[in-house]
Motif scaffolding. Structure first.
Motif, PDB file in Angstrom:
ATOM      1  N   ALA A 117      17.480 -77.396  24.593  1.00 63.77           N
ATOM      2  CA  ALA A 117      18.339 -78.302  25.360  1.00 63.77           C
ATOM      3  C   ALA A 117      18.887 -77.619  26.610  1.00 63.77           C
ATOM      4  O   ALA A 117      18.953 -78.221  27.693  1.00 63.77           O
ATOM      5  CB  ALA A 117      19.487 -78.790  24.476  1.00 63.77           C
ATOM      6  N   THR A 118      19.268 -76.348  26.471  1.00 61.56           N
ATOM      7  CA  THR A 118      19.794 -75.604  27.622  1.00 61.56           C
ATOM      8  C   THR A 118      18.737 -75.423  28.689  1.00 61.56           C
ATOM      9  O   THR A 118      19.002 -75.587  29.889  1.00 61.56           O
ATOM     10  CB  THR A 118      20.315 -74.238  27.168  1.00 61.56           C
ATOM     11  OG1 THR A 118      21.340 -74.416  26.181  1.00 61.56           O
ATOM     12  CG2 THR A 118      20.879 -73.453  28.340  1.00 61.56           C
ATOM     13  N   SER A 119      17.522 -75.082  28.276  1.00 61.14           N
ATOM     14  CA  SER A 119      16.432 -74.883  29.234  1.00 61.14           C
ATOM     15  C   SER A 119      16.127 -76.165  29.996  1.00 61.14           C
ATOM     16  O   SER A 119      15.987 -76.156  31.231  1.00 61.14           O
ATOM     17  CB  SER A 119      15.185 -74.400  28.495  1.00 61.14           C
ATOM     18  OG  SER A 119      14.107 -74.243  29.384  1.00 61.14           O
ATOM     19  N   LEU A 171      16.236 -68.086  26.084  1.00 61.80           N
ATOM     20  CA  LEU A 171      16.085 -66.901  25.239  1.00 61.80           C
ATOM     21  C   LEU A 171      17.437 -66.371  24.781  1.00 61.80           C
ATOM     22  O   LEU A 171      17.607 -66.003  23.606  1.00 61.80           O
ATOM     23  CB  LEU A 171      15.325 -65.813  26.017  1.00 61.80           C
ATOM     24  CG  LEU A 171      15.121 -64.480  25.292  1.00 61.80           C
ATOM     25  CD1 LEU A 171      14.298 -64.679  24.028  1.00 61.80           C
ATOM     26  CD2 LEU A 171      14.467 -63.457  26.215  1.00 61.80           C
ATOM     27  N   THR A 172      18.398 -66.344  25.699  1.00 61.86           N
ATOM     28  CA  THR A 172      19.739 -65.866  25.340  1.00 61.86           C
ATOM     29  C   THR A 172      20.379 -66.753  24.284  1.00 61.86           C
ATOM     30  O   THR A 172      20.964 -66.258  23.307  1.00 61.86           O
ATOM     31  CB  THR A 172      20.624 -65.813  26.591  1.00 61.86           C
ATOM     32  OG1 THR A 172      20.013 -64.980  27.574  1.00 61.86           O
ATOM     33  CG2 THR A 172      22.000 -65.270  26.249  1.00 61.86           C
ATOM     34  N   ILE A 173      20.273 -68.061  24.467  1.00 64.60           N
ATOM     35  CA  ILE A 173      20.852 -68.995  23.502  1.00 64.60           C
ATOM     36  C   ILE A 173      20.133 -68.899  22.159  1.00 64.60           C
ATOM     37  O   ILE A 173      20.767 -68.956  21.084  1.00 64.60           O
ATOM     38  CB  ILE A 173      20.784 -70.433  24.032  1.00 64.60           C
ATOM     39  CG1 ILE A 173      21.607 -70.562  25.313  1.00 64.60           C
ATOM     40  CG2 ILE A 173      21.291 -71.420  22.989  1.00 64.60           C
ATOM     41  CD1 ILE A 173      23.076 -70.278  25.126  1.00 64.60           C
ATOM     42  N   ALA A 174      18.814 -68.744  22.183  1.00 65.08           N
ATOM     43  CA  ALA A 174      18.055 -68.656  20.931  1.00 65.08           C
ATOM     44  C   ALA A 174      18.442 -67.429  20.122  1.00 65.08           C
ATOM     45  O   ALA A 174      18.471 -67.469  18.890  1.00 65.08           O
ATOM     46  CB  ALA A 174      16.556 -68.639  21.237  1.00 65.08           C
ATOM     47  N   LEU A 175      18.753 -66.335  20.797  1.00 63.87           N
ATOM     48  CA  LEU A 175      19.083 -65.099  20.093  1.00 63.87           C
ATOM     49  C   LEU A 175      20.546 -65.014  19.691  1.00 63.87           C
ATOM     50  O   LEU A 175      20.873 -64.485  18.614  1.00 63.87           O
ATOM     51  CB  LEU A 175      18.720 -63.895  20.972  1.00 63.87           C
ATOM     52  CG  LEU A 175      17.235 -63.698  21.298  1.00 63.87           C
ATOM     53  CD1 LEU A 175      17.044 -62.486  22.190  1.00 63.87           C
ATOM     54  CD2 LEU A 175      16.413 -63.549  20.026  1.00 63.87           C
ATOM     55  N   TRP A 183      12.857 -71.913  37.679  1.00 67.84           N
ATOM     56  CA  TRP A 183      11.860 -71.756  36.618  1.00 67.84           C
ATOM     57  C   TRP A 183      12.052 -70.437  35.874  1.00 67.84           C
ATOM     58  O   TRP A 183      11.705 -70.324  34.691  1.00 67.84           O
ATOM     59  CB  TRP A 183      10.454 -71.816  37.213  1.00 67.84           C
ATOM     60  CG  TRP A 183      10.088 -73.151  37.768  1.00 67.84           C
ATOM     61  CD1 TRP A 183       9.993 -73.507  39.076  1.00 67.84           C
ATOM     62  CD2 TRP A 183       9.774 -74.340  37.024  1.00 67.84           C
ATOM     63  NE1 TRP A 183       9.645 -74.818  39.209  1.00 67.84           N
ATOM     64  CE2 TRP A 183       9.496 -75.362  37.967  1.00 67.84           C
ATOM     65  CE3 TRP A 183       9.704 -74.633  35.666  1.00 67.84           C
ATOM     66  CZ2 TRP A 183       9.152 -76.654  37.587  1.00 67.84           C
ATOM     67  CZ3 TRP A 183       9.356 -75.919  35.281  1.00 67.84           C
ATOM     68  CH2 TRP A 183       9.080 -76.911  36.227  1.00 67.84           C
ATOM     69  N   ILE A 184      12.578 -69.435  36.543  1.00 67.28           N
ATOM     70  CA  ILE A 184      12.848 -68.152  35.883  1.00 67.28           C
ATOM     71  C   ILE A 184      14.133 -68.215  35.066  1.00 67.28           C
ATOM     72  O   ILE A 184      14.210 -67.690  33.943  1.00 67.28           O
ATOM     73  CB  ILE A 184      12.926 -67.023  36.929  1.00 67.28           C
ATOM     74  CG1 ILE A 184      11.572 -66.851  37.625  1.00 67.28           C
ATOM     75  CG2 ILE A 184      13.365 -65.714  36.282  1.00 67.28           C
ATOM     76  CD1 ILE A 184      11.593 -65.854  38.767  1.00 67.28           C
ATOM     77  N   ALA A 185      15.153 -68.870  35.623  1.00 68.13           N
ATOM     78  CA  ALA A 185      16.448 -68.925  34.945  1.00 68.13           C
ATOM     79  C   ALA A 185      16.396 -69.756  33.670  1.00 68.13           C
ATOM     80  O   ALA A 185      17.084 -69.429  32.685  1.00 68.13           O
ATOM     81  CB  ALA A 185      17.507 -69.492  35.889  1.00 68.13           C
ATOM     82  N   ALA A 186      15.604 -70.829  33.652  1.00 69.30           N
ATOM     83  CA  ALA A 186      15.561 -71.717  32.489  1.00 69.30           C
ATOM     84  C   ALA A 186      15.099 -71.000  31.216  1.00 69.30           C
ATOM     85  O   ALA A 186      15.787 -71.052  30.189  1.00 69.30           O
ATOM     86  CB  ALA A 186      14.678 -72.925  32.789  1.00 69.30           C
ATOM     87  N   PRO A 187      13.943 -70.311  31.213  1.00 68.46           N
ATOM     88  CA  PRO A 187      13.544 -69.615  29.979  1.00 68.46           C
ATOM     89  C   PRO A 187      14.455 -68.453  29.617  1.00 68.46           C
ATOM     90  O   PRO A 187      14.639 -68.156  28.435  1.00 68.46           O
ATOM     91  CB  PRO A 187      12.114 -69.143  30.289  1.00 68.46           C
ATOM     92  CG  PRO A 187      12.023 -69.124  31.764  1.00 68.46           C
ATOM     93  CD  PRO A 187      12.901 -70.224  32.250  1.00 68.46           C
ATOM     94  N   LEU A 243      16.669 -77.057  34.155  1.00 66.58           N
ATOM     95  CA  LEU A 243      15.621 -77.614  35.001  1.00 66.58           C
ATOM     96  C   LEU A 243      16.029 -78.968  35.580  1.00 66.58           C
ATOM     97  O   LEU A 243      15.798 -79.240  36.762  1.00 66.58           O
ATOM     98  CB  LEU A 243      14.328 -77.769  34.192  1.00 66.58           C
ATOM     99  CG  LEU A 243      13.637 -76.475  33.750  1.00 66.58           C
ATOM    100  CD1 LEU A 243      12.450 -76.789  32.859  1.00 66.58           C
ATOM    101  CD2 LEU A 243      13.200 -75.652  34.949  1.00 66.58           C
ATOM    102  N   ALA A 244      16.645 -79.815  34.751  1.00 64.07           N
ATOM    103  CA  ALA A 244      17.012 -81.159  35.200  1.00 64.07           C
ATOM    104  C   ALA A 244      18.100 -81.129  36.266  1.00 64.07           C
ATOM    105  O   ALA A 244      18.154 -82.012  37.130  1.00 64.07           O
ATOM    106  CB  ALA A 244      17.470 -81.998  34.010  1.00 64.07           C
ATOM    107  N   ILE A 245      18.958 -80.135  36.227  1.00 69.10           N
ATOM    108  CA  ILE A 245      20.012 -80.016  37.236  1.00 69.10           C
ATOM    109  C   ILE A 245      19.524 -79.236  38.453  1.00 69.10           C
ATOM    110  O   ILE A 245      19.800 -79.606  39.606  1.00 69.10           O
ATOM    111  CB  ILE A 245      21.267 -79.329  36.638  1.00 69.10           C
ATOM    112  CG1 ILE A 245      21.888 -80.214  35.551  1.00 69.10           C
ATOM    113  CG2 ILE A 245      22.292 -79.036  37.728  1.00 69.10           C
ATOM    114  CD1 ILE A 245      23.073 -79.572  34.859  1.00 69.10           C
ATOM    115  N   GLY A 246      18.790 -78.158  38.209  1.00 70.04           N
ATOM    116  CA  GLY A 246      18.406 -77.263  39.286  1.00 70.04           C
ATOM    117  C   GLY A 246      17.313 -77.784  40.197  1.00 70.04           C
ATOM    118  O   GLY A 246      17.403 -77.653  41.426  1.00 70.04           O
ATOM    119  N   LEU A 247      16.274 -78.381  39.623  1.00 70.66           N
ATOM    120  CA  LEU A 247      15.132 -78.799  40.436  1.00 70.66           C
ATOM    121  C   LEU A 247      15.500 -79.834  41.501  1.00 70.66           C
ATOM    122  O   LEU A 247      15.188 -79.643  42.684  1.00 70.66           O
ATOM    123  CB  LEU A 247      14.008 -79.323  39.532  1.00 70.66           C
ATOM    124  CG  LEU A 247      13.325 -78.278  38.645  1.00 70.66           C
ATOM    125  CD1 LEU A 247      12.221 -78.918  37.814  1.00 70.66           C
ATOM    126  CD2 LEU A 247      12.759 -77.148  39.491  1.00 70.66           C
TER     127      LEU A 247
END
Length: 261
Positions: A109-111, A78-82, A70-74, A115-119
């Motif tokens: 999409a990255t976020s 953020l990195t991709i958005a910037l 949950w921490i890694a996803a946002p 989540l879809a892979i990690g959870l």
């Protein structure tokens, strides 16, 4: 010796062969890695949300163990958005930072993909007992027994690292050598723990060799690793999630194969 990785078999999912769990998680991960779009990741995540409650993981355990995801996803979003590839309307631009419609869509999409892979990977992993995993890898996938047993021995020792660190810290404090210099203290304790680990590993290797764990013969196993209907159901669930994500993404024209970028 005890380990923090021992799993209590309290639910049906805990009794499923670990090989089936690995195959299911790997299937979902491979498919979602091939594309980066909101639809495929969103569909996979929605179906996983419906199935994860049946994994038999307590809510508190679920949130604690999946907290890094949950921490890694946002953070990834953020990195991709910037700094992602700009496209469409540019909302903000400064030096290397370009926030646009394209980068925001890619960030979402990255976020979702993280989540879809990690959870499901984390949830399935915490229901796996190391001994059951070793039995499955050796008996179902027929991996070399020497490699499997060596990895199992290493995993069984993971739980002792924290105990050794606490005992070492307490011993150093009792001797009055751990009051100053955090960096120096950390390096000293790390080196001492390394020496302790090497010695313990050598003793364990000698003990295992003395019990013929490395003998070049076909091994027998104390417990049979079975792969039945429950295991095929878990694998089928992974295939279903992956297939549904692909079908919906292709049908809506959202499929974005990473090799074509």
């Amino acid at each position: 010796m005890t380990s923090l990785l021992v799993v209590e078999r309290t639910t049906a999912m805990h009794r499923v062969n670990p090989v089936a769990k690995l195959l299911a998680a790997l299937t979902i991960a491979i498919v979602l890695v091939l594309t980066i779009d909101v639809v495929s990741a969103g569909v996979a995540l929605a179906v996983e949300a419906l199935l994860l409650p049946f994994a038999g993981v307590r809510p508190r355990t679920f949130w604690i163990r999946t907290a890094p995801v949950w921490i890694a996803a946002p953070l990834a979003a953020l990195t991709i958005a910037l700094y992602g590839q700009p496209g469409g309307t540019v909302h903000f631009s400064w030096f290397l930072i370009h926030v646009s419609d394209g980068s925001l869509h890619l960030a979402l999409a990255t976020s979702l993909r993280v989540l879809a892979i990690g959870l499901p990977s984390v949830v399935l992993f915490i229901t796996i007992d190391p001994t059951d995993l070793a039995d499955g890898l050796a008996q179902v996938l027929h991996l070399p027994s020497r490699f499997v047993l060596g990895a199992l021995a290493g995993m069984r020792l993971v739980g002792l690292f924290a105990q050794d660190w606490q005992a070492l810290e307490a011993a150093r404090r009792a001797r009055g050598v751990a009051d100053r210099g955090r960096i120096r203290r950390f390096l000293g304790m790390a080196f001492a723990l390394l020496v302790l680990s090497v010695r313990r590993g050598s003793k364990l290797a000698t003990a295992m060799e003395g019990r013929a764990f490395g003998a070049p013969v076909r091994r027998t196993w104390a417990r049979e690793s079975r792969f039945g209907a429950a295991e095929w159901t878990v694998v089928a669930a992974g295939l279903l999630i992956a297939a549904l994500a692909v079908v919906v993404s292709v049908a809506t024209g959202s499929w974005n194969f990473i090799g074509a970028r």
